[in-house]
Design a protein around this motif. Structure first.
Motif, mmCIF file in Angstrom:
data_model
loop_
_atom_site.group_PDB
_atom_site.id
_atom_site.type_symbol
_atom_site.label_atom_id
_atom_site.label_comp_id
_atom_site.label_asym_id
_atom_site.label_seq_id
_atom_site.Cartn_x
_atom_site.Cartn_y
_atom_site.Cartn_z
ATOM 1 N N GLU A 161 0.886 -1.220 -0.064
ATOM 2 C CA GLU A 161 -0.087 -0.199 0.131
ATOM 3 C C GLU A 161 0.825 1.209 0.053
ATOM 4 O O GLU A 161 1.771 1.395 0.943
ATOM 5 C CB GLU A 161 -0.740 0.141 1.316
ATOM 6 C CG GLU A 161 -2.057 -0.999 1.137
ATOM 7 C CD GLU A 161 -3.087 -0.495 -0.093
ATOM 8 O OE1 GLU A 161 -3.499 0.671 0.314
ATOM 9 O OE2 GLU A 161 -3.186 -1.225 -0.797
ATOM 10 N N ASN A 162 0.570 2.103 -0.908
ATOM 11 C CA ASN A 162 1.220 3.560 -0.926
ATOM 12 C C ASN A 162 2.633 3.523 -1.069
ATOM 13 O O ASN A 162 3.492 4.666 -0.910
ATOM 14 C CB ASN A 162 0.818 4.323 0.221
ATOM 15 C CG ASN A 162 -0.427 4.345 0.477
ATOM 16 O OD1 ASN A 162 -1.221 4.888 -0.335
ATOM 17 N ND2 ASN A 162 -0.972 4.108 1.726
ATOM 18 N N ARG A 163 3.158 2.332 -1.704
ATOM 19 C CA ARG A 163 4.569 2.257 -2.162
ATOM 20 C C ARG A 163 4.739 1.634 -3.420
ATOM 21 O O ARG A 163 3.796 0.856 -3.926
ATOM 22 C CB ARG A 163 5.344 1.506 -1.213
ATOM 23 C CG ARG A 163 5.354 2.092 0.349
ATOM 24 C CD ARG A 163 5.685 3.337 0.362
ATOM 25 N NE ARG A 163 7.265 3.513 -0.289
ATOM 26 C CZ ARG A 163 7.561 4.667 -0.744
ATOM 27 N NH1 ARG A 163 6.785 5.835 -0.341
ATOM 28 N NH2 ARG A 163 8.943 4.780 -1.121
ATOM 29 N N ARG A 202 14.519 5.335 2.309
ATOM 30 C CA ARG A 202 13.220 5.228 1.366
ATOM 31 C C ARG A 202 13.094 6.490 0.856
ATOM 32 O O ARG A 202 12.500 6.746 -0.250
ATOM 33 C CB ARG A 202 11.924 4.730 2.051
ATOM 34 C CG ARG A 202 10.724 4.603 1.497
ATOM 35 C CD ARG A 202 9.596 4.509 2.501
ATOM 36 N NE ARG A 202 9.388 5.734 3.267
ATOM 37 C CZ ARG A 202 8.570 5.888 4.331
ATOM 38 N NH1 ARG A 202 7.903 4.962 4.774
ATOM 39 N NH2 ARG A 202 8.648 6.978 5.024
ATOM 40 N N ALA A 227 10.512 0.198 0.349
ATOM 41 C CA ALA A 227 9.715 -0.038 1.547
ATOM 42 C C ALA A 227 10.364 -0.367 2.576
ATOM 43 O O ALA A 227 11.453 -1.080 2.503
ATOM 44 C CB ALA A 227 8.395 -0.951 0.975
ATOM 45 N N ASP A 273 6.278 0.792 6.458
ATOM 46 C CA ASP A 273 5.139 0.570 5.437
ATOM 47 C C ASP A 273 4.525 -0.907 5.494
ATOM 48 O O ASP A 273 3.148 -0.958 4.811
ATOM 49 C CB ASP A 273 5.691 0.754 4.000
ATOM 50 C CG ASP A 273 6.450 1.887 3.741
ATOM 51 O OD1 ASP A 273 5.986 3.029 3.922
ATOM 52 O OD2 ASP A 273 7.669 1.928 3.442
ATOM 53 N N LYS A 329 -1.562 0.278 5.614
ATOM 54 C CA LYS A 329 -0.237 -0.379 5.326
ATOM 55 C C LYS A 329 -0.421 -1.813 4.971
ATOM 56 O O LYS A 329 -1.756 -2.306 5.025
ATOM 57 C CB LYS A 329 0.491 0.150 6.567
ATOM 58 C CG LYS A 329 0.683 1.471 6.939
ATOM 59 C CD LYS A 329 1.624 1.704 7.859
ATOM 60 C CE LYS A 329 1.875 3.131 7.941
ATOM 61 N NZ LYS A 329 3.024 3.440 9.220
#
Length: 351
Positions: free
Chosen positions: A7-9, A161, A168, A189, A217
């Protein structure tokens, strides 16, 4: 094999991951040829996520994994390693490592979650593996080192990062409570959750899994066989549970789960691999793999269809918790499924 995104990476993992602890001669010697053949078989089976650590064989696992991946296109696979145990010269070697790996103890592990320790550890890992970068870096078992891990190690990883050096960051542990704290209180993360969301232990539903859901996450599940008790179609006395002999009541419960699995035309180990994906925060299950035969079996087990009503039946019989989510892995936009061709070339966060 399907991929799921942290998620989000910008890091995507195949649903099944290759755990490389056995490449470090965990419990017994694994030949270099056998280790390389295991990676080759994993690659042929679609696995593109490989996890290692300095701890595994005092660096042997990292050496072997790097060598096995050397001729692969770097953008096509993801590698994670860990920090927290620096390898330093052993002033008093006894001949053989005392922490479960059949290797010479010319080196020893030194706990170090300082910023300098993190940077030194990553540099040493890159040298051992021959890689130009790591896609994920986890804090390794920071149970007794909360303050330094949270205040020094994690900010150091976050800086790397944010500079694009690492894709991550997170932590891997055998407990879930501190992992939940790390998700809530640090820049982590993703967490590597060992043994706490399995067919026999769903305690992560009380802390780390809701934290991951609330914060957007991700979770990588390991130890899904709970040290062996869930690894066979028919559990037997004398099998291990969390590194010790399994208590009789757990053997009985595992057998009952196995019987339900059989009624649903599947097996206990196949269900054990599928189970963590009942929670939408789970993006990957990583299994320790020693040889090509183990790899082939795990790929085949992962590929089996697990009927959703299996979980309903296990809930109804009280064999898993009633609050285990309904099996909708792609629900709410979390952990999107990507087929191998869609994900190819995008599994690495760095150009």
């Amino acid at each position: 094999m399907r991929h799921r995104k942290i998620e989000n990476r910008p890091v995507e993992l195949t649903e099944l991951g290759f755990g490389a602890s056995a490449m470090g001669n965990l419990y017994r010697i694994t030949s270099a040829q056998e280790a390389t053949a295991a990676v080759d078989t994993a690659w042929a089976g679609g696995i593109r996520y490989f996890d290692t650590a300095p701890h595994y064989g005092l660096g042997l696992s990292e050496h072997r994994l790097g060598a096995a991946l050397k001729n692969r296109t770097r953008e096509e696979y993801v590698v994670s390693s860990k920090v927290g145990r620096l390898l330093v010269p052993n002033e008093r070697p006894r001949g053989v490592d005392t922490e479960g790996f059949v290797v010479r103890d010319d080196l020893r592990r030194q706990w170090d979650f300082s910023r300098d320790g993190v940077l030194r550890s990553i540099e040493a890992t890159l040298e051992r593996t021959g890689l130009d970068r790591l896609d994920i870096v986890y804090l390794h078992d920071p149970d007794d080192h909360w303050r330094q891990a949270a205040e020094e190690a994690m900010p150091a990883l976050a800086d790397l990062r944010d500079q694009g050096v690492i894709g991550a960051i997170g932590a891997g542990m055998n407990q879930s409570a501190m992992l939940a704290r790390l998700l809530r209180e640090t820049a982590a993360d993703v967490v590597m959750l060992a043994g706490r969301y399995t067919l026999l232990d769903q305690s992560a539903l009380d802390d780390v899994l809701p934290a991951a859901t609330e914060l957007g996450k991700s979770v990588v599940a390991v130890g899904v066989f709970n040290s062996g008790l869930l690894s066979r179609d028919r559990p037997a006395e004398g099998m291990k549970y969390d590194y010790q002999d399994a208590p009789p009541d757990l053997v009985t419960r595992a057998r009952a789960i196995a019987e339900v699995c059989e009624r649903h035309a599947t097996t206990l180990p196949a269900a054990a691999i599928a189970f963590p994906f009942t929670h939408p925060a789970t993006i990957n299950v990583t299994l320790g793999m020693r040889n090509p035969e183990q790899v082939a079996r795990n790929v085949e087990l992962h590929g089996r269809h697990t009927p959703e009503d299996l979980w309903d039946d296990l809930r109804a019989q009280g064999l898993i918790r009633a609050d285990v989510p309904v099996d909708r892995p792609a629900a709410a936009g979390r952990g999107p499924h990507l087929d191998s061709e869609d994900a190819r070339g995008r599994s690495s966060p760095c150009p």
